[in-house]
Design a protein around this motif. Structure first.
Motif, short mmCIF file in Angstrom:
data_model
loop_
_atom_site.label_atom_id
_atom_site.label_comp_id
_atom_site.label_asym_id
_atom_site.label_seq_id
_atom_site.Cartn_x
_atom_site.Cartn_y
_atom_site.Cartn_z
N ASN A 446 0.81 -1.22 0.00
CA ASN A 446 0.00 0.00 0.00
C ASN A 446 0.84 1.27 0.00
O ASN A 446 0.29 2.38 -0.06
N ASP A 447 2.15 1.13 0.07
CA ASP A 447 3.01 2.30 0.11
C ASP A 447 3.09 2.95 -1.27
O ASP A 447 3.06 2.28 -2.30
N ARG A 448 3.18 4.26 -1.31
CA ARG A 448 3.29 4.99 -2.58
C ARG A 448 4.76 5.03 -3.00
O ARG A 448 5.60 5.56 -2.28
N PRO A 449 5.09 4.50 -4.17
CA PRO A 449 6.49 4.42 -4.59
C PRO A 449 7.02 5.67 -5.28
O PRO A 449 8.04 5.61 -5.96
N GLY A 450 6.31 6.79 -5.16
CA GLY A 450 6.75 8.01 -5.83
C GLY A 450 5.99 8.27 -7.12
O GLY A 450 6.19 9.29 -7.78
N TYR A 451 5.11 7.33 -7.49
CA TYR A 451 4.24 7.52 -8.65
C TYR A 451 2.89 6.89 -8.34
O TYR A 451 2.78 6.00 -7.50
N ALA A 452 1.86 7.39 -9.01
CA ALA A 452 0.50 6.89 -8.76
C ALA A 452 0.22 5.75 -9.73
O ALA A 452 0.25 5.93 -10.95
N TYR A 453 -0.06 4.58 -9.20
CA TYR A 453 -0.24 3.41 -10.05
C TYR A 453 -1.63 2.79 -9.94
O TYR A 453 -1.94 1.83 -10.65
N GLU A 454 -2.48 3.34 -9.07
CA GLU A 454 -3.76 2.69 -8.78
C GLU A 454 -4.64 2.52 -10.02
O GLU A 454 -5.38 1.54 -10.14
N GLY A 522 3.38 12.89 -22.36
CA GLY A 522 2.58 12.95 -21.13
C GLY A 522 2.94 11.93 -20.08
O GLY A 522 2.13 11.68 -19.17
N TYR A 523 4.14 11.36 -20.13
CA TYR A 523 4.49 10.29 -19.20
C TYR A 523 4.49 10.75 -17.75
O TYR A 523 3.90 10.11 -16.88
N LEU A 524 5.16 11.86 -17.46
CA LEU A 524 5.27 12.30 -16.07
C LEU A 524 3.91 12.70 -15.50
O LEU A 524 3.62 12.43 -14.32
N ASP A 525 3.07 13.34 -16.32
CA ASP A 525 1.72 13.69 -15.85
C ASP A 525 0.91 12.42 -15.58
O ASP A 525 0.17 12.36 -14.59
N PRO A 530 6.20 14.47 -9.73
CA PRO A 530 6.43 15.92 -9.71
C PRO A 530 7.74 16.32 -10.39
O PRO A 530 8.76 15.62 -10.24
N VAL A 531 7.71 17.39 -11.15
CA VAL A 531 8.92 18.00 -11.71
C VAL A 531 9.35 19.09 -10.73
O VAL A 531 8.65 20.08 -10.54
N ILE A 532 10.50 18.90 -10.07
CA ILE A 532 10.90 19.81 -8.99
C ILE A 532 11.84 20.91 -9.48
O ILE A 532 12.07 21.89 -8.78
N GLN A 533 12.39 20.74 -10.68
CA GLN A 533 13.21 21.80 -11.31
C GLN A 533 12.99 21.77 -12.81
O GLN A 533 12.79 20.69 -13.38
N TYR A 590 13.06 15.43 -11.88
CA TYR A 590 11.84 14.89 -11.29
C TYR A 590 12.15 14.27 -9.92
O TYR A 590 13.30 13.93 -9.62
N GLU A 591 11.10 14.18 -9.12
CA GLU A 591 11.27 13.64 -7.77
C GLU A 591 11.65 12.16 -7.84
O GLU A 591 11.29 11.45 -8.78
N ASN A 592 12.41 11.71 -6.84
CA ASN A 592 12.83 10.31 -6.79
C ASN A 592 11.62 9.38 -6.81
O ASN A 592 10.61 9.65 -6.15
#
Length: 791
Positions: A446-454, A522-525, A530-533, A590-592
């Motif tokens: 149930n942990d979020r791995p840094g991306y939304a996969y649901e 549109g991969y990151l969206d 998140p794009v942090i820089q 992008y965020e880790n």
């Protein structure tokens, strides 16, 4: 023989509790013996190879810029053939690489499809890792282009005489292969299993032509050396060092900042020396010991609890001249009958739950029980028989002859309480283990791995050309419920290939990265990363020279190159991508994200590239992922590619599959815990019944003098109260140590909170006290007159 016949006749004799003893021992042995068989199986890997003591797998060792020296269990294609030429102590070498972890082939004559593990191997493969050939000449087949060997399992599935039949590989349309021979299937206890071996003479049809001979990079090969008899691999260190310096001169290593070396690892230690295998073997051994020991102690406890009822019987035997040896013989005969019946029950339970056993232990029952490990199981059964017969026999042999004429009132409570203590400790340990293993598994899935996969799904478009990939992408976008769709080269939970980073105009390679290769629009969206820089890719361009990096990459460049936080616009080169030194410009950070899973996380920095050309993995995001939406997606894929077996898979199921080993371990602990609890409660009931019978006149007197029901129950609770408290504390302490060792494999762990240990201990105590109260309640409520008539 006489003692055995007596034991059989007394199986259903009142007061013996034989059914209880046989059931509890049988259930404990069923689970315990299966776990021991699994432990033996894990330690027997690769023991079927005849010259395993002379075969070693070659690992590469890399160190970049003075960093950590890391082992890598693969090499480049030319390493071991060249090593053989330079080191005379090496008799022969071989290497192979995977064609596909699970390949689908289509027979030319029947159009039927079959799946199996496929590798590409050289002609010496069976000289180093031999398998009996059922049909054909292995060396000849593996030297002939476009020929393959297949396993007996696959040949049986295909049916008939398979030699000479042709097939195509679904992921390589247009490539036709011919079956040249059949080898005996590789046993389950092998570190490497395969069903199809493609000749290395065919390698150029599946990968880079120079792959088999290059000395650096493209290290995709699993390589082996077979030494001459009597050669110690440690004595070859100097020659290996000379070999390295010959092909990778020290000045070149220093210039590029990479230190290279190679090590030999013994074949039969490749599996059992893995840290996770050592850890799991140790824990499973402990679980098996706890189960079997608890079952045996419970058996002895029930036997001892019957000593008062059987005292006259034993004393009469002594009156007729029975010696201590004869009494021991009686108890051994009884133990033999009970254990044989318990083993029959255990075998029936194992066969009845065969599917569950094989799923939990990921090993077939035949491999577990019908191997040399069966001798170890037989030894365990003999030990159980000896303990079950000797300990009760020693106590029964001490019963005085006078017991034939008066009541035997000797109280073996110390023995009984000691046995109960052992069972309570095992129960407390396993219940606590179960709670924390279940919490860790729930946390991981149930942990979020840094991306939304649901709401994500994907489909591997094996063998589909670029035009068709673009077509299915366009078709899927029009399906109801689809929020977006794109194609990618790599999924984040898959193993990522590595490449090295260097700066434009420089030769020194700075560090290795996890290369996620190319993504589409549109991969990151879609992934909600998140794009942090900076920004995301400039899309819809034919040739992008942009690269995106993660936060870890920026932090690494600070250390090795002195960069600041602002990396946008800087140029870097990446091996494989910058073949002529062409740089890529960093457009965003992008965020880790977690690569692979918590149990095997890839901690390397990662990079992404953009491509407008559709890649081999179709990735779809739904507004809400439902069974209907997945069915529509699968239907669209099947309609578009009716001649291919392409399946849509949810990300959620793949994430769950990452932690399959942890789920299986959780289920094993759960079954072990429940069985131990059941066996312990059976023993506790036997102990309480014996105590109630022994003290029923005392209970009657107390009731006559005004004692309440609770006053009576409190006597029995107090009797085992301290034992239970000491036991759950000890069991919890053992569980704390074992859980810590088990959690070493995870990069993120649930905390070992004290209040959960407390809750587990209290829960076990409540179960124990509840069983005691329920068992003693009937006698405490009976009319006291019934127990005082004889006074």
């Amino acid at each position: 023989m006489k003692n055995i016949l007596i034991a059989i006749r007394s199986l259903f004799k009142k007061g013996r509790h034989n059914v209880m003893k046989i059931v509890s021992l049988g259930v404990g042995l069923a689970v315990g013996l299966v776990l021991i068989a699994k432990v033996y199986f894990e330690q027997s890997y690769d023991d079927f190879y005849p010259d395993r003591d002379r075969v070693y797998q070659v690992w590469a060792k890399y160190q970049q810029n003075g960093g950590e020296l890391k082992d890598y269990p693969q090499t480049s294609g030319g390493i071991v053939p060249t090593m053989q030429q330079q080191i005379p102590e090496i008799e022969t070498v071989t290497r192979y690489t995977y064609l596909g972890y699970w390949t689908t082939i289509k027979m030319a004559d029947t159009q039927m499809k079959y799946s199996g593990m496929s590798i590409i191997a050289d002609s010496c493969f069976f000289d180093v890792l031999p398998r009996p050939m059922l049909v054909g000449d292995a060396k000849k087949v593996l030297s002939t282009p476009m020929y393959v060997l297949v396993s007996s399992r696959l040949a049986k599935n295909i049916g008939g005489d398979v030699v000479g039949k042709t097939f195509t590989v679904e992921s390589r349309p247009g490539v036709t292969m011919t079956i040249g021979g059949v080898f005996e299937e590789v046993p389950e206890n092998s570190h490497s299993r395969y069903d199809v071996i493609v000749s290395m003479a065919s390698a150029n049809r599946f990968m880079w032509e120079g792959s088999t001979t290059n000395m650096l990079g493209n290290d995709r090969y699993i390589s082996y050396v077979k030494l001459h008899k009597g050669v110690n691999p440690l004595a070859l260190e100097e020659q290996v060092h000379t070999f390295v310096n010959s092909y990778f001169p020290p000045e070149e290593q220093q210039k590029t900042g990479v230190k290279i070396d190679f090590t030999f690892h013994k074949l039969d230690g490749l599996h059992k020396e893995l840290p996770q295998v050592k850890r799991m073997t140790w824990i499973l051994s402990l679980l098996a010991f706890a189960l079997i020991f608890t079952a045996v102690m419970n058996y002895i406890l029930i036997v001892i609890s019957s000593i008062v009822n059987r005292s006259k019987e034993v004393a009469v035997h002594k009156c007729y001249g029975a010696s201590e040896k004869n009494i021991h013989g009686m108890m051994f005969g009884e133990a033999l009958v009970h254990i044989v019946l318990s083993l029959i029950l255990a075998l029936l339970l194992i066969l009845a739950f065969r599917g569950t056993v094989e799923e939990l232990l990921t090993t077939s029952l035949d491999s577990l029980l019908l191997s040399r490990g069966s001798l170890a199981l037989l030894g365990i059964c003999v030990l159980v028989f000896f303990i079950s017969g000797f300990m009760p026999g020693s106590l029964y042999a001490r019963i005085p002859v006078a017991s034939a004429f008066r009541n035997y009132r000797e109280n073996k409570r110390i023995w009984k309480k000691a046995l109960l203590l052992v069972q309570f400790v095992a129960t407390g340990f396993l219940v606590t283990m179960l709670v924390f293993v279940a919490r860790q598994y729930t946390f991981m899935v149930n942990d979020r791995p840094g991306y939304a996969y649901e709401n994500l799904a994907y489909c591997w478009l094996a063998g589909v050309d670029s035009t068709s990939r673009a077509k299915i992408l366009d078709e899927v976008m029009r399906l109801p419920g689809v929020a977006s769709a794109t194609t990618v080269y790599q999924l984040p939970f898959q193993h990522a290939s590595g490449n090295n980073i260097f700066l434009p105009g420089e030769d020194q390679e700075l560090f290795n990265i996890a290369d996620l290769y190319w993504v589409g629009n549109g991969y990151l969206d879609m992934m909600e990363i998140p794009v942090i820089q900076g920004r995301s890719f400039t899309e819809n361009v034919t040739n992008s020279r942009e690269v995106m990096v993660d936060r870890r990459f920026v932090e690494k460049m600070k250390l090795v190159a002195g960069w600041t936080d602002d990396v946008i616009g800087k140029s870097i080169c990446i091996t494989e991508h910058s073949n002529n030194g062409e740089p890529f410009t960093i457009c965003g950070v992008y965020e880790n994200i977690r690569l692979r899973g918590i149990s095997n996380q890839d901690m390397r920095p990662s990079v992404l590239f953009y491509t407008h050309e559709p890649m081999y993995i179709l990735q779809v995001k739904f507004h809400e992922l439902t069974n209907d939406h997945m069915a529509r997606l699968q239907q669209k894929i099947s309609e578009t590619f009716p001649d291919r077996d392409l399946s849509a898979v949810s990300f959620r199921s793949e994430i769950m599959d990452l932690y399959k080993d942890s789920r299986q371990f959780r289920d094993s602990v759960m079954i072990g815990g429940l069985v131990t609890l059941l066996v312990t409660l059976i023993g506790l009931i036997g102990y309480t019944n014996d105590e109630v019978n022994r003290r029923r006149k005392e209970i009657a007197v107390r009731r006559v003098n005004g004692a309440t029901l609770w006053d009576v129950l409190r006597l029995f609770i107090k009797d085992i109260g301290y034992i239970g408290i000491y036991a759950v504390i000890t069991g919890g302490g053992i569980a704390y140590f074992v859980i810590q060792k088990w959690q070493e494999q995870f990069t993120e762990k649930v905390p070992l909170s004290w209040y959960i240990f407390l809750g587990c201990g209290v829960s076990v105590l409540l179960i124990i006290y509840s069983v005691v109260c329920l068992d003693a309640r009937k006698t405490a409520n009976d009319n006291p007159v019934n127990y005082l008539k004889s006074e």
